[in-house]
Design an enzyme around this catalytic site. Structure first.
Site, PDB file in Angstrom:
ATOM      1  N   LYS A   1       2.804   5.215   3.655  1.00 23.02           N
ATOM      2  CA  LYS A   1       1.725   6.203   3.609  1.00 23.02           C
ATOM      3  C   LYS A   1       1.049   6.367   4.919  1.00 23.02           C
ATOM      4  CE  LYS A   1       2.711   7.110  -0.825  1.00 23.02           C
ATOM      5  NZ  LYS A   1       3.745   6.306  -1.270  1.00 23.02           N
TER       6      LYS A   1
HETATM    7  C1  LIG Z   1       4.062   6.525  -3.183  1.00 22.66           C
HETATM    8  C2  LIG Z   1       3.661   7.243  -4.151  1.00 22.66           C
HETATM    9  C3  LIG Z   1       3.329   6.685  -5.472  1.00 22.66           C
HETATM   10  C4  LIG Z   1       3.386   5.034  -5.732  1.00 22.66           C
HETATM   11  O1  LIG Z   1       2.473   4.259  -4.823  1.00 22.66           O
HETATM   12  P1  LIG Z   1       3.030   2.815  -4.555  1.00 22.66           P
HETATM   13  O2  LIG Z   1       1.785   2.278  -4.095  1.00 22.66           O
HETATM   14  O3  LIG Z   1       4.261   2.893  -3.865  1.00 22.66           O
HETATM   15  O4  LIG Z   1       3.172   2.251  -6.122  1.00 22.66           O
HETATM   16  C5  LIG Z   1       3.021   7.323  -6.606  1.00 22.66           C
HETATM   17  N1  LIG Z   1       3.161   8.553  -6.457  1.00 22.66           N
HETATM   18  C6  LIG Z   1       3.392   9.279  -5.298  1.00 22.66           C
HETATM   19  C7  LIG Z   1       3.680  10.855  -5.248  1.00 22.66           C
HETATM   20  C8  LIG Z   1       3.670   8.517  -4.097  1.00 22.66           C
HETATM   21  O5  LIG Z   1       4.387   9.073  -3.069  1.00 22.66           O
END
Ligand SMILES: *Cc1c(COP(=O)(O)O)cnc(C)c1O
Length: 366
Positions: A181
């Protein structure tokens, strides 16, 4: 996408004196988010964005047999917590301008589910690739039918809609700090609550739901969802780079935009209005008309030949084997994006030389 982890120029001192065993790092991390998100946002630091969605659904009372509306064009983590609770997802297609939940099909689905005797319990919408959804329209529908909203801003930390930060619009917001992210804690998430009571309840559930007693006493099911002190410590540092990373990603997006502007038939995904700001977590293109011998797969393979990684867009969840039996309301927008779209390399550490190499590789096909 680069495998390098971008920790900017941080020189974090990881000696154990800086990592607390009480919750100090975690509370500091929560404070830094609350400062960033602004008043009346209460942050709960968790071990992932997925756990944040799970807890939000629990706090909204979702249980076995309920129906939960969810955007289809998203990463699978947006919907899986619905299944954790024995509830069923109802998937909604995207609209063409933001690639996010179509307000038209959202309302259609609500009316249809109500006519079948089952009012959806919650709506989960997403700001995919950091692009703010049609928030006003979705908020209005949520209000009209009195169905609470979970705002999946996992990819959209730093994005804004009419001057307000994404993650702060829903009854609950969720943010992810996974490795890929815009900033990372090497696994982590935030649940954004609208009051202190929800924050306290979410924190309680994330720490095994331990009742107040000198011994270990439990009256409810809890979860081991709290973020680690180490991740929180990294998170506090990472928050300093959020704006810089967002600007880097937006610059990468402008670079691509300048390049693809001159190429008929390829559209680079961008804001359709000036009062929304995407963090451009990933820059994406879509082929919007037939070009001789050009497909997104041919672009992907050409890039791969030049040792550059790119990826198809998210495969809509209603097309996933896991969700083949789920209801879907739409008209093929997300299918088309999946068929004709591609995520380009977008890491905050890309240099102009890298970007030149990427566009030169694509040019060979044109
Ligand atoms: C990354 C992501 C998640 C989940 O987040 P994590 O921290 O990896 O569990 C949920 N929704 C979207 C759209 C994502 O890109």
């Amino acid at each position: 996408m680069s495998k390098k982890i971008f920790l900017s120029n941080s020189t974090l001192d990881f000696s154990l004196k800086n990592i607390n065993t009480d919750e100090k790092n975690i509370l500091d991390f929560e404070n830094s988010l609350e400062r960033y998100l602004g008043e009346n946002n209460f942050a709960v630091a968790l071990n992932s964005g997925t756990s944040a969605i799970h807890l939000a659904l629990i706090l909204l009372g979702v249980t076995n047999g309920d129906e939960v509306i969810c955007q289809s064009f998203t990463f699978v983590a947006s919907a899986n917590p619905i299944l954790y609770l024995g509830a069923s997802p109802i998937f909604i297609d995207s609209e063409k301008e933001t690639w996010n939940m179509s307000p038209y099909f959202l309302e259609k689905a609500i009316l249809d589910r109500i006519s079948k005797g089952k009012k959806p319990k919650v709506i989960i919408f997403v700001h995919l690739y950091g692009m703010p959804a049609k928030i006003d329209e979705i908020l209005a529908i949520s209000k009209k039918y009195n169905i609470p909203l979970i705002e999946d801003a996992a990819e959209a930390l730093g994005s804004e809609y009419k001057g307000q930060k994404c993650g702060t619009f829903g009854d609950f917001g969720i943010i992810s700090f996974n490795n890929n992210k815009i900033i990372t804690t090497f696994g982590g998430g935030i649940l954004v609550c609208k009051n202190k009571e929800y924050k306290e309840k979410a924190t309680f559930l994330s720490k095994q739901a331990r009742d107040v007693a000198p011994h270990y006493q439990h009256s409810e099911i809890g979860y081991n969802y709290r973020i680690s002190n180490l991740s929180a410590f990294i998170g506090i540092d990472q928050m300093q780079y959020l704006v810089a990373n967002k600007n880097l990603r937006r610059n990468i997006n402008s670079f691509y935009k300048d390049f693809f502007n001159n190429i008929d038939g390829i559209y680079l995904f961008e804001e359709y209005k000036t009062d929304i700001v995407s963090n451009h977590w990933l820059s994406c293109l879509v082929l919007n008309k037939e070009i001789k011998q050009l497909s997104v797969e041919s672009i992907r393979l050409q890039l791969l030949k030049d040792n550059i990684e790119s990826r198809p867009l998210w495969k809509p969840l209603h097309l996933q084997p896991l969700y083949k039996d789920a209801f879907f309301y739409g008209e093929g927008v997300s299918e088309n994006l999946f068929k004709n779209g591609l995520c380009l390399p977008s890491g905050s550490n890309l240099t102009l030389v890298d970007l030149g190499r990427i566009t030169a590789s694509i040019k060979k096909l044109l």
